[in-house]
Scaffold this active site. Sequence first.
Site, PDB file in Angstrom:
ATOM      1  N   GLY A 158       0.834  -1.203   0.000  1.00 27.73           N
ATOM      2  CA  GLY A 158       0.000   0.000   0.000  1.00 27.73           C
ATOM      3  C   GLY A 158       0.859   1.240   0.000  1.00 27.73           C
TER       4      GLY A 158
ATOM      5  N   GLY B 223      -0.792   9.067   0.922  1.00 24.14           N
ATOM      6  CA  GLY B 223      -0.293  10.292   1.516  1.00 24.14           C
ATOM      7  C   GLY B 223       0.245  10.103   2.916  1.00 24.14           C
TER       8      GLY B 223
ATOM      9  N   VAL C 157       2.988   1.057   3.186  1.00 20.78           N
ATOM     10  CA  VAL C 157       2.660  -0.123   3.976  1.00 20.78           C
ATOM     11  C   VAL C 157       3.401  -1.318   3.384  1.00 20.78           C
ATOM     12  CG1 VAL C 157       0.829  -1.620   4.855  1.00 20.78           C
ATOM     13  CG2 VAL C 157       0.384   0.815   4.513  1.00 20.78           C
TER      14      VAL C 157
ATOM     15  N   LYS D 187       3.115  -0.169   8.638  1.00 24.40           N
ATOM     16  CA  LYS D 187       2.919   1.139   8.010  1.00 24.40           C
ATOM     17  C   LYS D 187       3.979   2.105   8.492  1.00 24.40           C
ATOM     18  CE  LYS D 187      -0.873   3.712   8.883  1.00 24.40           C
ATOM     19  NZ  LYS D 187      -2.249   4.234   8.732  1.00 24.40           N
TER      20      LYS D 187
ATOM     21  N   ASP E 211     -12.259  10.212   7.836  1.00 25.70           N
ATOM     22  CA  ASP E 211     -11.658   9.873   6.542  1.00 25.70           C
ATOM     23  C   ASP E 211     -12.144   8.500   6.102  1.00 25.70           C
ATOM     24  OD1 ASP E 211     -10.116  10.459   4.307  1.00 25.70           O
ATOM     25  OD2 ASP E 211      -8.314   9.540   5.132  1.00 25.70           O
TER      26      ASP E 211
END
Length: 450
Positions: free
Chosen positions: A153, A156, A160, A174, A274
């Site tokens: 992944g 912003g 990951v 992460k 989010d």
Amino acid sequence: MASADLSGGPASPTSPFPPPVHHADHQHRHGILGATSSTFVMVVVPLASVLLFVVAVSILLILRRVRSAGKAHEGGGGIVGHSSNSLSKRLPSNLSSYYAGANGDPYSPDVRRCIYGGNLGFPFQPKNKRGQVFTYRELETAADGFREENVIGNGGFGVVYRGTLADGTVAAIKMLKREGKQGEREFRMEVDLLSRLHSPYLVGLIGYCADQHHRLLVFEYMPNGCLQRHLHPTSSNSQQHVLDWCTRLRIALDCARALEFLHEHTVPAVIHRDYKCSNILLDQNYRAKVSDFGMAKIGSDKINGQVLTRVLGTTGYVAPEYALTGKLTTKSDVYSFGVVLLELLTGRVPVDIKRPPGEDVLVPWALPRLTNRQKVVEMVDPALQGRYSKKDLIQIAAIAAVCVQSESDYRPLMTDVVQSLIPLVRSPSGTCPTTPSRFSAPVSKFNVVT
């Protein structure tokens, strides 16, 4: 010749010797001093003993109150105000060994205060195991040197990596970007929240690393990646599995339960802020869990209370009242949930500049079509190839319509959304659960299809 005066009178002025010493008077003075010393021993010493006793009792009472207050904080209140030193003494030995960071370098004061003395106001849950503390070297080894082929992944927030911990656990690591106070705040928020909030519908936090300037989070590994890759495949991931109708409904229910937990089973409420497809992860059975709490906000403890904050989020998912005024409520998350529900239904992204004007923004394009039977059918994701229940489709369209209302007061609570979705998610035997839908009344109002 003058005779010497032995009666005790003054000496002769011409006498070279001092006056004679009077032994009787000397003995008298010794008697007075002895009496005084005896009185001192009998009066002052007992008083001093009493004072010492009182001081000792006072100290014991103060210590007892401090301990009681500490237990009360740990059991039912926030642990605000405790020093990091006292907290480190209560940590398990495996955490205390990492308290100073790698190579003896201490963590930053803000991170230490956050991790060991959370100030979000949540009840501390001692029965739940808190996240493990890792060194940067441990996670670097787990991710095989953070090699590019281990990237699963990128966004912003950072990158990951897939990694294998020392005990054999496969995890998602992460690595957060360091961008001043905002990056530090996001790290602190995720550690604080996920160390305290435990739900099967939230991605679990295994641990974290605050080693020198490094900030990393270690999560449970979700092998089927994020929902966005399945609904909106790109050239790089075009081989993603197409989600069938039943799987989409189950994902919607899992996500609704995640927001219900945050909004209505957590005090104070947590606003995700989010919520979007890329923050919804799928396990090996395509069950959904919500992730990425770096932008989360603690809500007001008042009914329908608002929190005034700067506008953060992703274009297309942000509720209109929050975008215009900065006033954030749990209903802002409900709007974002409605957008994701529309994505599950249509297969479209929230904003698509490649589409013609009027069709480029999902919500205003979809809203007038959600209450029309023919147009709702035309909206369905072509990838489903017509394999869905029209009855369920109408219900999903009605739920999505009320969730994306421009007026926040018209949007439902997530508990009502959950209850409306439960009957639509069929068990393996094909029968519907018997749980009644508390959302049936408002759904019927929007269920006027022609």
